[in-house]
Design a protein around this motif. Sequence first.
Motif, PDB file in Angstrom:
ATOM      1  N   LYS A 173      81.300  52.365  54.756  1.00 53.25           N
ATOM      2  CA  LYS A 173      79.871  52.489  55.034  1.00 53.25           C
ATOM      3  C   LYS A 173      79.285  51.126  55.383  1.00 53.25           C
ATOM      4  O   LYS A 173      79.618  50.112  54.766  1.00 53.25           O
ATOM      5  N   THR A 201      66.815  59.660  53.273  1.00 55.28           N
ATOM      6  CA  THR A 201      67.160  59.959  54.662  1.00 55.28           C
ATOM      7  C   THR A 201      65.932  60.394  55.438  1.00 55.28           C
ATOM      8  O   THR A 201      64.925  60.815  54.877  1.00 55.28           O
ATOM      9  N   ARG A 223      70.898  58.854  45.305  1.00 56.78           N
ATOM     10  CA  ARG A 223      71.440  58.803  46.662  1.00 56.78           C
ATOM     11  C   ARG A 223      70.981  57.538  47.388  1.00 56.78           C
ATOM     12  O   ARG A 223      71.734  56.952  48.172  1.00 56.78           O
ATOM     13  N   PHE A 257      79.646  72.752  56.084  1.00 57.08           N
ATOM     14  CA  PHE A 257      79.785  71.297  56.068  1.00 57.08           C
ATOM     15  C   PHE A 257      81.215  70.906  56.452  1.00 57.08           C
ATOM     16  O   PHE A 257      82.180  71.533  56.004  1.00 57.08           O
ATOM     17  N   THR A 262      83.795  67.206  57.507  1.00 58.33           N
ATOM     18  CA  THR A 262      83.884  65.774  57.192  1.00 58.33           C
ATOM     19  C   THR A 262      83.432  64.889  58.343  1.00 58.33           C
ATOM     20  O   THR A 262      82.649  63.960  58.161  1.00 58.33           O
ATOM     21  N   HIS A 317      74.898  66.475  63.612  1.00 54.95           N
ATOM     22  CA  HIS A 317      75.705  65.330  63.189  1.00 54.95           C
ATOM     23  C   HIS A 317      74.942  64.038  63.467  1.00 54.95           C
ATOM     24  O   HIS A 317      73.874  64.033  64.099  1.00 54.95           O
ATOM     25  N   THR A 325      77.642  67.720  59.526  1.00 52.34           N
ATOM     26  CA  THR A 325      78.234  66.691  58.680  1.00 52.34           C
ATOM     27  C   THR A 325      77.281  66.444  57.521  1.00 52.34           C
ATOM     28  O   THR A 325      76.281  67.133  57.370  1.00 52.34           O
ATOM     29  N   ASP A 326      77.569  65.410  56.708  1.00 48.93           N
ATOM     30  CA  ASP A 326      76.742  65.187  55.513  1.00 48.93           C
ATOM     31  C   ASP A 326      75.339  64.716  55.838  1.00 48.93           C
ATOM     32  O   ASP A 326      74.528  64.518  54.941  1.00 48.93           O
ATOM     33  N   GLY A 360      72.905  66.912  54.263  1.00 52.53           N
ATOM     34  CA  GLY A 360      72.972  67.082  52.823  1.00 52.53           C
ATOM     35  C   GLY A 360      71.693  66.691  52.126  1.00 52.53           C
ATOM     36  O   GLY A 360      70.811  66.063  52.650  1.00 52.53           O
TER      37      GLY A 360
END
Length: 483
Positions: free
Chosen positions: A128, A259, A335, A428, A430, A453, A479-480, A483
Amino acid sequence: LTISLVLTAVRRYFDEDDDAPPPVSTLEYIPAPGSPSYQPGPGESSEEDDPLDAFMAGIEEQVQKETTSKVVEPEPDKKKGIRDDIEEEDDEESYYRYMEENPMAGVLNDDSDNEIEYDEDGNPIAPKKSKDIDPLPPVDHSEIDYLPFEKNFYTVHEDISVLSHPQVEELRQKLGIKVTGPLPPNPVSSFAHFGFDEALLKAIRKSEYTQPTPIQAQAVPAALGVPRHYRHRADGQREDSGKELQPGDGPIGLILAPTRELSQQIYTEAKKFGKVYNIQVVCCYGGGSKWEQSKALEGGAEVVVATPGRMIDLVKMKATSLTRVTFLVLDEADRMFDMGFEPQVRSICDHARPDKQTLLFSATFKKRIERLARDVLTDPIRIVQGDVGEANTDVTQIVKIMSSATTKWSWLLANVVQFMSSGGVLIFVTKKVNAEEVANNLRLKEFEVVLLHGDMDQSERNKVITQFKRQEVSIMVATDVAG
């Protein structure tokens, strides 16, 4: 007479023997001055030399001097791994030479504690990216003259005030919550118990909310009401909350989310209910137009929903300030910390006035979150739904172990129709490439699918999320980022 002399000379010339050797001269040949073979003597002057020859001779002499003055480079040490059969060393030799010259390389200041992770195909997963946004500088609050403000907006409903201690504990047990802290208020069981006026209750009913969630039932009374001996103001003093909003006024309420998607969801709900009281709400997040967001803040806003990095950028731009923030909400704090925002979150908390009302929401309560709570909260009331680390009992979790991607695909095709009959289906995956593959395969099976994504721009993301929320499309592969 003359003719007879000529004839005699001719006869002598033809009568001479051709093989006779020529007469040898006794005089030595001496080149004349200016001749190519002429060499001046030691006593003679050189003024008669050709100027061009003298110039060229000078150049040759200078070149010879420079050639002889060059330093001869030492031959490379063959012990350093230099091969003789090629001009340059190869990669392996270069590595050995470097390690020999730098024996401490990789030992000091080694930041490679994090091991490289690999996906199921053996490809390395990129780590990351670190958040390189500098936190806000510290503020000396003693030099700022803050206006007093009202913290207690909660009037206990008569149905709640008459509850006995066993009844309160029974209600909390029914809600599945545990409460600790100084004088926590009683939980409620209806929106009417919050003391909201009819306009707000009408907006709540219009949004089809029937009753508060367990966390809302206990957290809203705690957020709106502060016990009298825990208030940070003198009775009778309050900030004039009814004054008209002025351009450039910073927010009174600040909500931080990790986010942009969550920020926009919160903004949509806050704008819906803020409209009842004509409250200006602004959403600020990375990826959106910084100029548009700064202009919206310069117009004045009572509530700002933002991601930490973008909020810091706008404060540094002087598009807004945090001096009026009296209500701070940290949503999904765990998070935000996992994404590397801990320094930014702490700096924003420290930048706002010390006596603000702070709410911290977190799905987990790791040590870092616990330290943050101790640092930024004063006499906090802790509300826990379920046991720490326990899965949400409202969610049915079914775990199936699949041996291969083909098995997963077959299982999904066999069950997707059943899932769609119960509501929306969120799948979901990866990586982005897997999301595109699953979405395309579902489309080939004539399913309506939307894709989400991280490489999509914000307008595309908003469109996809809106379609899925409105149930215009039943399947979303993501993707995440969702989330």
